[in-house]
Design an enzyme around this catalytic site. Sequence first.
Site, mmCIF file in Angstrom:
data_model
loop_
_atom_site.group_PDB
_atom_site.id
_atom_site.type_symbol
_atom_site.label_atom_id
_atom_site.label_comp_id
_atom_site.label_asym_id
_atom_site.label_seq_id
_atom_site.Cartn_x
_atom_site.Cartn_y
_atom_site.Cartn_z
ATOM 1 N N CYS A 2 -57.777 -4.683 -45.247
ATOM 2 C CA CYS A 2 -56.668 -4.314 -44.398
ATOM 3 C C CYS A 2 -56.034 -5.450 -43.933
ATOM 4 C CB CYS A 2 -56.983 -3.759 -43.049
ATOM 5 S SG CYS A 2 -57.966 -2.281 -43.221
ATOM 6 N N ARG A 27 -54.529 -7.158 -49.542
ATOM 7 C CA ARG A 27 -55.705 -6.570 -48.710
ATOM 8 C C ARG A 27 -55.872 -4.973 -48.827
ATOM 9 N NH1 ARG A 27 -56.679 -11.332 -45.728
ATOM 10 N NH2 ARG A 27 -58.008 -10.429 -44.554
ATOM 11 N N TRP A 75 -56.752 -0.450 -46.037
ATOM 12 C CA TRP A 75 -57.989 -0.318 -47.241
ATOM 13 C C TRP A 75 -58.823 0.528 -46.436
ATOM 14 C CZ3 TRP A 75 -63.023 -1.227 -48.331
ATOM 15 C CH2 TRP A 75 -63.332 -0.822 -49.623
ATOM 16 N N ASN A 100 -58.575 -5.224 -38.320
ATOM 17 C CA ASN A 100 -59.095 -5.381 -39.616
ATOM 18 C C ASN A 100 -60.697 -5.808 -39.415
ATOM 19 O OD1 ASN A 100 -59.885 -6.282 -42.368
ATOM 20 N ND2 ASN A 100 -59.136 -8.310 -41.866
ATOM 21 N N GLY A 101 -61.526 -4.929 -39.997
ATOM 22 C CA GLY A 101 -62.959 -5.356 -39.919
ATOM 23 C C GLY A 101 -63.502 -3.946 -39.781
ATOM 24 N N GLU A 488 -67.576 -9.561 -67.693
ATOM 25 C CA GLU A 488 -66.019 -9.705 -67.255
ATOM 26 C C GLU A 488 -65.071 -8.639 -67.870
ATOM 27 O OE1 GLU A 488 -64.794 -10.261 -64.643
ATOM 28 O OE2 GLU A 488 -62.869 -10.785 -65.017
ATOM 29 N N LYS A 492 -63.020 -5.714 -65.943
ATOM 30 C CA LYS A 492 -61.734 -5.632 -66.236
ATOM 31 C C LYS A 492 -61.264 -4.213 -66.523
ATOM 32 C CE LYS A 492 -60.451 -8.271 -64.557
ATOM 33 N NZ LYS A 492 -61.101 -9.454 -63.857
ATOM 34 N N GLU A 495 -61.900 -1.441 -63.971
ATOM 35 C CA GLU A 495 -61.197 -1.514 -62.626
ATOM 36 C C GLU A 495 -59.663 -1.095 -62.740
ATOM 37 O OE1 GLU A 495 -60.904 -6.570 -62.101
ATOM 38 O OE2 GLU A 495 -60.728 -5.099 -60.348
ATOM 39 N N HIS A 511 -83.526 -1.952 -76.677
ATOM 40 C CA HIS A 511 -84.224 -1.538 -75.626
ATOM 41 C C HIS A 511 -83.903 -0.542 -74.959
ATOM 42 C CE1 HIS A 511 -86.940 -4.896 -76.819
ATOM 43 N NE2 HIS A 511 -85.805 -5.761 -76.565
ATOM 44 N N LYS A 610 -57.135 -6.650 -53.163
ATOM 45 C CA LYS A 610 -57.293 -7.897 -53.783
ATOM 46 C C LYS A 610 -58.274 -8.877 -53.230
ATOM 47 C CE LYS A 610 -56.053 -11.272 -56.751
ATOM 48 N NZ LYS A 610 -56.427 -11.084 -57.926
HETATM 49 C C1 AGP Z 1 -61.391 -8.890 -59.902
HETATM 50 O O1 AGP Z 1 -60.830 -8.458 -60.993
HETATM 51 C C2 AGP Z 1 -61.888 -8.044 -58.883
HETATM 52 N N1 AGP Z 1 -60.765 -7.581 -58.319
HETATM 53 C C3 AGP Z 1 -62.862 -8.642 -57.904
HETATM 54 O O2 AGP Z 1 -64.223 -8.472 -58.627
HETATM 55 C C4 AGP Z 1 -62.947 -9.784 -57.315
HETATM 56 O O3 AGP Z 1 -63.189 -10.911 -58.203
HETATM 57 C C5 AGP Z 1 -63.851 -10.090 -56.031
HETATM 58 O O4 AGP Z 1 -63.766 -9.075 -55.159
HETATM 59 C C6 AGP Z 1 -64.221 -11.335 -55.687
HETATM 60 O O5 AGP Z 1 -62.914 -11.769 -54.916
HETATM 61 P P1 AGP Z 1 -62.891 -13.387 -54.579
HETATM 62 O O6 AGP Z 1 -62.791 -14.030 -55.946
HETATM 63 O O7 AGP Z 1 -61.435 -13.544 -54.039
HETATM 64 O O8 AGP Z 1 -63.811 -13.754 -53.672
#
Ligand code: AGP
Length: 615
Positions: A2, A27, A75, A100-101, A488, A492, A495, A511, A610
């Site tokens: 948020c 956020r 969020w 927020n929290g 990674e 990607k 997500e 395995h 984000k």
């Molecule tokens: C990355 O594509 C993600 N959206 C997510 O995993 C992100 O890297 C993670 O939340 C950590 O964020 P930060 O690097 O701002 O700490």
Amino acid sequence: MCGIVGAIAQRPVTEILLEGLSRLEYRGYDSAGLAIINADQHLQRERAVGKVVALKNKLKSKPLIGLLGIAHTRWATHGKPAERNAHPHVSNNRIAVVHNGIIENYEVLREELKAEGYQFESDTDTEVIVHLIEKAESQGMNLLEAVMSIKTRLRGAYALGVISNDEPDHLIIARHGSPLVIGLGLGENFIGSDIQALLPVTNRFIYLENGDTAQISRYEIALYDVTGESVERDIVQSNASMGSCELGEYRHFMHKEIFEQPQAIQATLDGRLEADAFVNCISGTTANGQTAQQVLKEVDEIQIIACGTSYHAGLIARYWIESMTDVPCNVEVASEYRYRRQPPKKNLLVITLSQSGETADTLAALEKVKQTGCLATLSICNVPESSLTRESDFTLMTLAGAEIGVASTKAFTTQLVALQILLGLLMQAKQADQAKIEHLITGLKQLPLLVEQVLDRDTAIETMAEDFIDKNNALFLGRGEQYPVAMEGALKLKEISYIHAEAYPAGELKHGPLALVDNEMPIITVAPNTVLLEKLKSNLEEVRSRGGVLYIFADKAAKIAKQDNIHIIEMPAIPESIAAIVYSVPLQLLSYYTAVFKGTDVDKPRNLAKSVTVE
Ligand code: AGP
């Protein structure tokens, strides 16, 4: 997560609040809302499900005008995204709160307030806060006293903005855990979850400490610490620019940010490499005055802590650090590290990695480390003046520029660059072989150009992505430091395209995961010319002989022939030291185009945000 923004001014604040919300949308973007006190001293509120633009559209037909207001982009944690769950929450039609929290004990408080006659409109944890404040106020306290008094009832994390139609000249805020900053204007003042929200109106800020409460008026800020004592906090003049939020020729920020990588990498390298040495670019000192150079000399163990993509950058760095130095390196996700008992280690350097510098788990892990004890803490971060940089002894900045797409791309590759710079400085401090140091430098100098050459394969990767439109699953394989590159790549893809994807070290296939292989399971692999190339090729044969369809990004030297169930995109010759950075780029593009073909919301994928500022 948020985002919170608030303003008290001599001019109408709605536009300021909406601009702030747009800048905080990273956020959370489930719903948004705004409340103001109007000229008749009435509290007015508007809320909308979806992105900030939905709120803006509502306000076009029904404008809210006032000189004091608060706003929020959500969020969802407690309660699904719905208008009734959107903030601000209101009590008795006169007090409004943005939060927020997470309030962990909200259920108990809710029952208590219900028994006293308070009616709840939402499923949120936040609504208890506004009713508690209303209750305190109706017992004779002013708004500041009411907010201060209810803080002891709240367990969990919060950043709060509170307004009341009884006090049209005050905005009350409080912080515990979640970030909050005050922006200072001339005859007007603002609040925001971060400075980005407020850069259009000011560049002078006060960062709240945990436990702080403040009463903000147009000309005055009264701050109180956790004990309720009046306190002064430093005013910080920020050099941060508003950053470009323009898409230009691009359809999505993610695509733009993938293509910005050569410049972002160059910016992160600029002034930090000499012909034969790394230049110290780590700022800060420890509490007892030690410099980064002294710490790097002394360190005998490294712990890297991060989340998501940043965690993957840490995993890659472990391979680099342990292959080039005798310093052991552990890497752990912050959400686990923060709850695991750790023995104190005298010569441990703790490195936190974060694009945003506001990730709640990473901040909590850092806090825990500081309590347990270590040699020093260092953050690698993309946002100057973020909570993480302010809480760490040392900072090494990545210079990726603002990253807007939720899927991290240029922040990731610049983190890897920063980690190589840190490695170089560590090697210098440990008096490593000069030839090895120069080899690292040579690799890094070639990096921007090599990434550009990979970006030239954009169209070929787009064509490859067409094969993924109807897939529900995908396997990513890599060996050595390419294994976290595969992790990674899988993150990607899942997500932004919502395809279930897993990554395995290629040697681990037999395995168990080999059982998943059939012609419906695409297998994506990165095959640079490294010492493990031949081993990887044997693993790929295991897949092919079982009917698996392979998508390989391979060095020419890999000599993997194109066949019916093998699709290859040839990569330029890349020095092994930077292969993990360069090979991450085609995987970003593959995910991007798959998501575009599938028609998902690439820059704001469902359920994500984000910056993950809640636990
Ligand atoms: C990355 O594509 C993600 N959206 C997510 O995993 C992100 O890297 C993670 O939340 C950590 O964020 P930060 O690097 O701002 O700490």
